[in-house]
Design an enzyme around this catalytic site. Structure first.
Site, PDB file in Angstrom:
ATOM      1  N   GLU A   1      65.112  -8.785  57.695  1.00 18.32           N
ATOM      2  CA  GLU A   1      64.770 -10.145  57.279  1.00 18.32           C
ATOM      3  C   GLU A   1      63.487 -10.620  57.946  1.00 18.32           C
ATOM      4  OE1 GLU A   1      68.339 -12.644  56.043  1.00 18.32           O
ATOM      5  OE2 GLU A   1      67.531 -13.835  57.669  1.00 18.32           O
TER       6      GLU A   1
ATOM      7  N   HIS B   1      79.079  14.181  59.464  1.00 16.53           N
ATOM      8  CA  HIS B   1      79.914  14.762  58.407  1.00 16.53           C
ATOM      9  C   HIS B   1      79.692  14.055  57.075  1.00 16.53           C
ATOM     10  CE1 HIS B   1      82.182  16.799  61.621  1.00 16.53           C
ATOM     11  NE2 HIS B   1      81.946  15.679  62.287  1.00 16.53           N
TER      12      HIS B   1
ATOM     13  N   LYS C   1      69.505 -18.482  47.871  1.00 20.98           N
ATOM     14  CA  LYS C   1      70.434 -19.571  48.212  1.00 20.98           C
ATOM     15  C   LYS C   1      70.287 -20.703  47.194  1.00 20.98           C
ATOM     16  CE  LYS C   1      70.786 -19.223  53.324  1.00 20.98           C
ATOM     17  NZ  LYS C   1      70.627 -19.930  54.589  1.00 20.98           N
TER      18      LYS C   1
END
Ligand code: PA5
Length: 456
Positions: free
Chosen positions: A302, A331, A445
């Protein structure tokens, strides 16, 4: 090809992080590393950004980079935080409601210090970050209202995920306890002067603590945002700030070889802009540091993922932060790390002293299959896998660095927080972007609010 790693030029003591950047350099890792002459050529620029950071972090809480001097400014604000923590400790369950920068720092330190398994006298922290109706419903069924309190955290005071969860938990408390009593189960952490949460605190007389106006979400773990929930859970917040101060003290020089945050910023910047290394993978060999990776991921992404020069046609800044976990991702991800696109920088992390080290019990039948486990303990296996991964990544010429934590405690976590916040701000200055804003996040937002209002 690097078979042996040269030791870090930074001082190492029993308390300090050991920061080994050798394998980010060409003379250690090979052609994909940074040539030392590249860092030398950057010296005037590094001097300039160091001066800027120093100037803009002086001046206490009013400074633009106030987030980098919280170890100096926060100690005098600790008494009200500790008093609130003391009151909160009489509860059994705390709903810590906040998202992104208002949650991840406390979550990361809480996990790292394994405070999620509190002793009998300490409350349980329940982080309500994402919108998860099933989780909240289950918690509300299990909590006892008498023994539950809220810490609601929002710098802006209006982030929708936080607002709705706060409203739901508050209504639940009020239904069972009545509004007056429920108010004494709530603590709000928000901007000192503005926003819905601040207005509510003033209107209803709810207990509150301020977020310093110049300290933004992802840089706020060392304010009440992180310190209050952590103090409730029993974390030594003085040691956390002391650790941050200890790292800041390592970063006073404009010479990158004497300032680890400046060196990391310079190396990652050069690897991105000159060596096409676009992905930065943080891989702790320690479950307790998994959420620290998430905190770093937000901080780096950010703060640095922006367009240089602020123009639509400007070049993009920032490496993509990715989190991994040793040994599990050996893995899962290692195949791709080793053989796919050579666009990655690795940061490995390991803990020197876990405080526990379980022996591996072997019968003589077991020994036939696993002779190399004889007299070994759990940490020996973890260390061997860690060292093997670093060696394989290094042998294949991928730039990488290693952070060794002497142990997992508040002081070491404070060092890590300061190191990454400081390196992020330095990197932002190198890219020529503002590391403290997040214009694209704000767009999302606003759009969500428009959609909720029936807009398209
Ligand atoms: O770092 C940031 O600025 C963001 O991640 C914010 O912390 C996040 O969006 C939550 O914002 P607020 O604290 O205003 O609720």
């Amino acid at each position: 090809m690097a078979n042996s790693k040269i030791s870090s030029p930074h001082p190492a003591s029993s308390l300090l992080l050991h920061i080994d950047t050798a394998c980010l350099y060409r003379d250690s890792i090979g052609t994909e590393g940074v040539d030392r002459s590249e860092i030398e050529s950057l010296a005037p620029e590094l001097h300039r950004i160091h001066q800027t950071l120093t100037k803009k972090s002086a001046g206490g809480l009013d400074a633009e980079f106030a987030c980098l001097s919280l170890h100096n400014t926060m100690p005098e604000s600790l008494p009200p935080i500790e008093a609130a923590a003391e009151q909160l400790r009489r509860f059994e369950d705390i709903a810590v409601i906040g998202i992104g920068g208002s949650s991840l720092g406390a979550k990361a330190v809480h996990q790292a210090l394994e405070m999620d398994m509190p002793g009998p006298a300490l409350p349980r922290l329940n982080f309500l970050e994402n919108i998860n109706p099933r989780q909240l419903d289950k918690l509300l069924r299990n909590w006892s209202a008498e023994k539950t309190a809220i810490i609601a955290i929002s710098k802006s005071g209006g982030t929708i995920e936080t607002v709705i969860q706060f409203l739901i938990v508050r209504a639940w408390l009020e239904k069972q306890l009545g509004a007056d009593k429920a108010r004494h189960h709530q603590w709000l952490i928000t901007d000192p002067a503005q926003g819905w949460l601040r207005e509510l605190a003033q209107r209803e007389g709810t207990a509150s603590l301020p977020v310093p106006p110049r300290v933004g979400g992802r840089f706020s773990v060392l304010t009440a945002v992180g310190l209050l929930p952590l103090a409730v859970a029993g974390v030594d917040i003085h040691r956390l700030l002391a650790g941050s101060a200890a790292n800041a003290a390592r970063c006073v020089s404009d010479n990158p070889l004497e300032n680890p945050a400046l060196e990391m910023a310079a190396l990652f910047y050069l690897l991105d802009t000159k060596h096409n290394k676009r992905v930065s993978i943080m891989m702790p060999y320690a479950d307790p540091l998994q959420l620290f990776g998430d905190w770093y991921r937000q901080l780096w992404a950010e703060s640095l993922g922006k367009i240089r020069g602020g123009q639509q046609d400007g070049s993009p800044a920032g490496t993509l932060p990715v989190t991994a976990l040793g040994t599990v991702d050996q893995h899962s991800q290692m195949q791709m790390y080793l053989e796919s696109r050579r666009d990655k920088i690795f940061t490995f992390m390991a803990i020197n002293d876990w405080g526990q080290n379980l022996p591996i019990p072997l019968s003589s039948a077991d020994k036939k299959y696993f002779p190399y486990l004889e007299d070994k303990r759990m940490q020996d296996v973890l260390d061997a896998e860690f060292r093997a991964t670093v060696q394989v990544i290094s042998d294949t010429g991928h730039p990488n660095m290693t952070l060794r934590l002497p142990r997992l405690d508040a002081h070491v976590l404070g060092q890590l927080i300061d190191l990454y916040q400081r390196a992020t701000v330095y990197a932002g200055l190198l890219y020529g972007i503002n590391p403290l804003d997040q214009p694209a996040v704000e767009k999302g937002k606003q759009l969500a609010i428009k959609l909720l209002s029936g807009g398209h």
